[in-house]
Design a protein around this motif. Sequence first.
Motif, mmCIF file in Angstrom:
data_model
loop_
_atom_site.group_PDB
_atom_site.id
_atom_site.type_symbol
_atom_site.label_atom_id
_atom_site.label_comp_id
_atom_site.label_asym_id
_atom_site.label_seq_id
_atom_site.Cartn_x
_atom_site.Cartn_y
_atom_site.Cartn_z
ATOM 1 N N GLU A 127 70.420 37.564 -12.760
ATOM 2 C CA GLU A 127 70.610 37.658 -11.306
ATOM 3 C C GLU A 127 72.024 37.242 -10.910
ATOM 4 O O GLU A 127 72.645 37.874 -10.050
ATOM 5 C CB GLU A 127 69.572 36.802 -10.584
ATOM 6 N N LYS A 128 72.558 36.198 -11.539
ATOM 7 C CA LYS A 128 73.928 35.755 -11.238
ATOM 8 C C LYS A 128 74.950 36.798 -11.677
ATOM 9 O O LYS A 128 75.949 37.025 -10.986
ATOM 10 C CB LYS A 128 74.207 34.411 -11.897
ATOM 11 N N ILE A 129 74.713 37.424 -12.827
ATOM 12 C CA ILE A 129 75.619 38.478 -13.298
ATOM 13 C C ILE A 129 75.618 39.638 -12.310
ATOM 14 O O ILE A 129 76.680 40.160 -11.940
ATOM 15 C CB ILE A 129 75.224 38.956 -14.717
ATOM 16 N N GLN A 130 74.441 40.046 -11.858
ATOM 17 C CA GLN A 130 74.348 41.141 -10.896
ATOM 18 C C GLN A 130 75.066 40.793 -9.595
ATOM 19 O O GLN A 130 75.793 41.625 -9.038
ATOM 20 C CB GLN A 130 72.875 41.475 -10.614
ATOM 21 N N GLU A 131 74.879 39.567 -9.133
ATOM 22 C CA GLU A 131 75.529 39.117 -7.901
ATOM 23 C C GLU A 131 77.053 39.132 -8.055
ATOM 24 O O GLU A 131 77.779 39.605 -7.168
ATOM 25 C CB GLU A 131 75.035 37.710 -7.571
ATOM 26 N N GLN A 132 77.548 38.620 -9.181
ATOM 27 C CA GLN A 132 78.993 38.595 -9.400
ATOM 28 C C GLN A 132 79.549 40.004 -9.570
ATOM 29 O O GLN A 132 80.639 40.304 -9.090
ATOM 30 C CB GLN A 132 79.352 37.727 -10.606
ATOM 31 N N ASN A 133 78.805 40.883 -10.238
ATOM 32 C CA ASN A 133 79.253 42.268 -10.378
ATOM 33 C C ASN A 133 79.379 42.946 -9.017
ATOM 34 O O ASN A 133 80.292 43.738 -8.794
ATOM 35 C CB ASN A 133 78.303 43.057 -11.285
ATOM 36 N N LYS A 134 78.464 42.626 -8.092
ATOM 37 C CA LYS A 134 78.561 43.170 -6.731
ATOM 38 C C LYS A 134 79.828 42.681 -6.048
ATOM 39 O O LYS A 134 80.530 43.455 -5.394
ATOM 40 C CB LYS A 134 77.330 42.781 -5.909
ATOM 41 N N LYS A 135 80.136 41.388 -6.206
ATOM 42 C CA LYS A 135 81.369 40.843 -5.617
ATOM 43 C C LYS A 135 82.594 41.526 -6.216
ATOM 44 O O LYS A 135 83.545 41.850 -5.496
ATOM 45 C CB LYS A 135 81.451 39.333 -5.849
ATOM 46 N N ASN A 136 82.575 41.726 -7.537
ATOM 47 C CA ASN A 136 83.693 42.395 -8.189
ATOM 48 C C ASN A 136 83.849 43.820 -7.656
ATOM 49 O O ASN A 136 84.964 44.270 -7.393
ATOM 50 C CB ASN A 136 83.490 42.431 -9.705
ATOM 51 N N GLN A 137 82.731 44.516 -7.470
ATOM 52 C CA GLN A 137 82.781 45.891 -6.980
ATOM 53 C C GLN A 137 83.295 45.940 -5.549
ATOM 54 O O GLN A 137 84.084 46.818 -5.196
ATOM 55 C CB GLN A 137 81.398 46.549 -7.072
ATOM 56 N N ILE A 138 82.878 44.996 -4.719
ATOM 57 C CA ILE A 138 83.376 44.943 -3.340
ATOM 58 C C ILE A 138 84.888 44.736 -3.333
ATOM 59 O O ILE A 138 85.609 45.393 -2.579
ATOM 60 C CB ILE A 138 82.649 43.838 -2.538
ATOM 61 N N PHE A 139 85.362 43.830 -4.190
ATOM 62 C CA PHE A 139 86.798 43.585 -4.277
ATOM 63 C C PHE A 139 87.533 44.859 -4.698
ATOM 64 O O PHE A 139 88.555 45.219 -4.112
ATOM 65 C CB PHE A 139 87.089 42.455 -5.272
ATOM 66 N N ILE A 140 87.006 45.556 -5.682
ATOM 67 C CA ILE A 140 87.629 46.796 -6.162
ATOM 68 C C ILE A 140 87.627 47.841 -5.053
ATOM 69 O O ILE A 140 88.637 48.531 -4.833
ATOM 70 C CB ILE A 140 86.919 47.318 -7.429
ATOM 71 N N ASN A 141 86.517 47.969 -4.342
ATOM 72 C CA ASN A 141 86.442 48.949 -3.250
ATOM 73 C C ASN A 141 87.463 48.647 -2.154
ATOM 74 O O ASN A 141 88.110 49.553 -1.630
ATOM 75 C CB ASN A 141 85.036 48.987 -2.657
ATOM 76 N N LYS A 142 87.611 47.371 -1.810
ATOM 77 C CA LYS A 142 88.605 46.987 -0.800
ATOM 78 C C LYS A 142 90.022 47.287 -1.288
ATOM 79 O O LYS A 142 90.865 47.742 -0.510
ATOM 80 C CB LYS A 142 88.470 45.508 -0.457
ATOM 81 N N ALA A 143 90.277 47.041 -2.566
ATOM 82 C CA ALA A 143 91.603 47.312 -3.119
ATOM 83 C C ALA A 143 91.907 48.806 -3.098
ATOM 84 O O ALA A 143 93.009 49.221 -2.734
ATOM 85 C CB ALA A 143 91.706 46.766 -4.544
ATOM 86 N N VAL A 144 90.929 49.614 -3.456
ATOM 87 C CA VAL A 144 91.122 51.068 -3.445
ATOM 88 C C VAL A 144 91.370 51.548 -2.017
ATOM 89 O O VAL A 144 92.250 52.381 -1.775
ATOM 90 C CB VAL A 144 89.905 51.786 -4.076
#
Length: 176
Positions: A127-144
């Motif tokens: 669950e923590k990995i999934q949560e952190q992966n979501k945060k990473n994806q949000i960061f990537i989406n904002k950067a793009v």
Amino acid sequence: MSSVQRLYQDQQFQLLYFQTADLWQKLCEMHAELLDLTFDEYALLLENDIEGLEAKIKAKEELVERITKIDAVRKDVIEQVNVMVVDHELGPINKISDLLDIMGGIEVERTKKHLFRFNALLIDMIEKIQEQNKKNQIFINKAVHSLQQIREDAMGEKHYKTYNSRGATTKSVSPV
């Protein structure tokens, strides 16, 4: 002595219990490493360290491959347990809770709850990995998105987006 009691005292079944607990422990260790890599990935995203990020992603991919191999072994062990329990009126294992229930009758599991605790820890880490992966994806989406805006500004292009009732982009319109 009942059929189920004989099963719990069977040495081969007890060996399968210890193999299962060992597999769960290995899965916990590997998922803890994956969680660390996921946090490191986020730190590298924040630092804009693309080379370090590429190396971290490669390390994550290799670890996921190792987890997949361990998972195949886990499936084999569950099949072996299934073969043994069907003969003792315990029914097949269709989900992890079935496995925990069946293994719960072994003396070591009743007193120490190794498998139960490893499973709870594994669920928490996933669950923590999934949560952190979501945060990473949000960061990537904002950067793009920021890069797209910078590119449009540099090219002198301007686009206006329209949104539906859910807030999703429906189309992009450029002024004529």
